[in-house]
Design an enzyme around this catalytic site. Structure first.
Site, mmCIF file in Angstrom:
data_model
loop_
_atom_site.group_PDB
_atom_site.id
_atom_site.type_symbol
_atom_site.label_atom_id
_atom_site.label_comp_id
_atom_site.label_asym_id
_atom_site.label_seq_id
_atom_site.Cartn_x
_atom_site.Cartn_y
_atom_site.Cartn_z
ATOM 1 N N ASN A 259 0.825 -1.195 0.000
ATOM 2 C CA ASN A 259 0.000 0.000 0.000
ATOM 3 C C ASN A 259 0.871 1.261 0.000
ATOM 4 O O ASN A 259 1.020 1.916 -1.033
ATOM 5 C CB ASN A 259 -0.939 -0.029 1.210
ATOM 6 N N ASP A 260 1.487 1.557 1.136
ATOM 7 C CA ASP A 260 2.225 2.815 1.272
ATOM 8 C C ASP A 260 3.321 2.994 0.215
ATOM 9 O O ASP A 260 3.574 4.107 -0.233
ATOM 10 C CB ASP A 260 2.851 2.901 2.667
#
Lengths: 444, 93
Positions: free
Chosen positions: A370-371
């Site tokens: 994600n990040d």
């Protein structure tokens, strides 16, 4: 004899470490390093006085059995835990040696205190990291724990003074405070910072060995301790640089405490089925797969390799893997997972080598990450990931996200890509979802 | 002061050796350094020669146990990891 031995051993170990520059050579390097360590044991062990020799040999044997057995049974996703455990046991060994050196008058008192302190901090810090990595839930308030660790730090420094008067009780208090400090200091640090913490603890286990080397004036321990310490430090540096997150922030700023307003509008997501994803990928010319910690958590590497193989062989799709330096929970975590699934290292690319290829790829398949793909890293000032180099999946024609939920990543900020028009969200367990895609690809 | 010199030189040595390590093998690097940090076993062995009080031998047995756990566990894991990288070098055509 011992002098000649240390020359041989550290030469072999330096050679072994530099052999890690290539996977092919690394295998021999590992063999050479094991040989060097065996030499050390064989040559030093007989210097133990006879009365202790048998018991010491039993301890050695037990350690060897436990070590081999536990690493044999270890499953690949649990690798970071094992590394944390090994960091901790190295630190603890140094700390214990420090205790016994305290009573002998031949050593510098302050140095021995330093051994004990670093040793036990490494031990309890690694223990905290181990607990976090094993995802054992212990209820605690991050902010309070962090503040508590500052108090413990001050107390532990103050407790040095009484040791000068009376060694036994004061020493015990000192050790307990050091353990408590290390534990409370590491515990509130969050998941994605773990690869940095593991590296820091790795270097600490080296430094504590170095201090033992200093106090006994043993060249071998100094050289090896420094090698281990600098290896951990360099890994730490690389990790912090890849995250654009100063070590200070890792230690003192926890993103789960800070709330950041992203202003991004939560519009509708486009949820897709495995069949949609399979259709998109089999018709693509080029697919880049971006693995993250979710892949390790779901143990989905085998299924992912199957998917890549079918795409390549049956549909002639160009499939590549893109690895962000901090993906996963320890340096090189993703590389090991992909290697375990027999994915050729030639298909696996580092961030700087593949980032310009996203604009020419048809599908970016992001699995459990994600990040490291969040474009807000470029624009959102003050966020924990600001200026972190990301894999630019937003440039791909279509993006497929495989995620368990829409929850924010570790950095606690929304990923606008989830709501983008060219993004398809496949919500579910990474292993199950990929398996379904493979089934569709096989039939179609 | 000799030991300080050795320390400084080792720092440079470590610096150059470690930067050469390919990122692919960073996990293997960690487990291998875990294994060789078991060299602290020398410290435990040496401490046997200056034992003064009763519980010390037992502490040292434990230290030897831990160091040996590091050496054997670390190398075993490194071998396992490197084996994962190995077969596909052959398979690759």
């Amino acid at each position: 004899m011992i002098k000649a031995l240390s020359v041989i051993v550290y030469s072999l170990l330096i050679f072994a470490l530099s052999a890690l520059s290539e996977p092919k050579k690394a295998y021999y390097g590992n063999f050479i390093a094991s040989f060097a360590m065996c030499l050390v044991i064989v040559c030093y062990f007989p210097t133990i006085p006879d009365e202790y020799l048998t018991s010491a040999a039993i301890a050695l044997l037990l350690g060897a059995i436990t070590g081999t057995f536990s690493s044999h049974r270890l499953k690949t996703p649990a690798l970071p835990q094992m590394v944390a455990l090994l960091n901790g046991s190295g630190g603890l060994a140094a700390g214990i040696i420090g205790i016994t050196e305290l009573t002998a008058s031949t050593h510098t008192f302050e140095l021995v205190l330093l051994i004990i302190y670093t040793g036990f901090i490494t031990f309890s810090g690694s223990l905290a990291a181990f607990i976090k990595l094993s995802a054992v839930k212990i209820p605690f308030n991050p902010q309070i724990t962090k503040n508590l660790s500052y108090i413990l730090f001050i107390l532990s420094i103050l407790s040095i003074y009484p040791i000068y008067q009376n060694t036994s009780y004061a020493l015990l208090i000192f050790i307990l405070l050091a353990i408590a400090f290390g534990f409370c200091f590491i515990l509130p640090i969050g998941g994605a910072d773990m690869s940095i913490i593991i590296s820091v603890l790795n270097s600490f286990s080296g430094w504590s060995t170095l201090f033992v080397g200093f106090s006994t004036e043993n060249i071998l321990m100094i050289v090896v301790g420094t090698l281990v310490g600098s290896s951990g430090s360099i890994l730490t540096y690389m990790m912090t640089k890849s995250m654009h997150r100063p070590l200070f922030d890792v230690f003192f700023k926890n993103p789960s405490i800070q709330k950041i307003n992203t202003d991004s509008k939560r519009s509708e997501i486009h949820q897709a089925s495995a069949a949609d994803a399979a259709f998109l990928m089999e018709n693509a010319n080029k697919v880049i797969i971006v693995p993250g910690f979710g892949l390790a958590a779901a143990n989905a590497q085998k299924e992912l390799a199957d998917m890549a193989n079918i795409l390549k062989q049956k549909y002639q799709v160009n499939v590549k893997f893109a690895i962000h330096p901090v993906a996963g929970r320890m340096p090189g975590h993703m590389n090991v997972l992909l290697a375990e699934a027999d994915i050729s290292a030639d298909d696996v690319y580092e961030l700087k080598d593949i980032n310009q290829e996203f604009k020419t790829c048809d599908v970016a398949y992001v699995i459990g990450a994600n990040d490291i793909t969040n474009p807000l890293a470029k624009t959102l000032k003050g966020s924990p990931i600001y200026q972190m180099p990301i894999l630019e999946v937003e440039l791909a024609k279509r993006i497929i996200f495989v995620k368990r939920s829409l929850a924010t990543g570790y950095a606690n900020i929304d990923n606008p890509l989830f709501y983008a028009d060219n993004t398809l969200m496949l919500l579910g367990d990474a292993k199950e979802v990929t398996k379904q895609i493979v089934t569709v690809l096989e039939e179609g | 002061m000799l030991i300080i010199d050795i320390f400084i030189l080792s720092c440079f040595l470590g610096y150059f050796a470690i930067w050469r390590v390919t990122p692919t093998l960073h996990a293997a690097l960690m487990s291998m350094t875990n294994a060789i940090s078991g060299i602290v076993i020398i410290g435990a062995i040496k401490a046997f020669n200056e034992i003064t009080a009763y519980p010390e031998p037992y502490l040292l047995y434990f230290a030897i146990f831990l160091a040996s756990f590091n050496i054997f566990g670390g190398f075993y894991i490194t071998t396992r990891m490197l084996n994962m990288f190995k077969p596909k070098e052959k398979k690759h055509d």
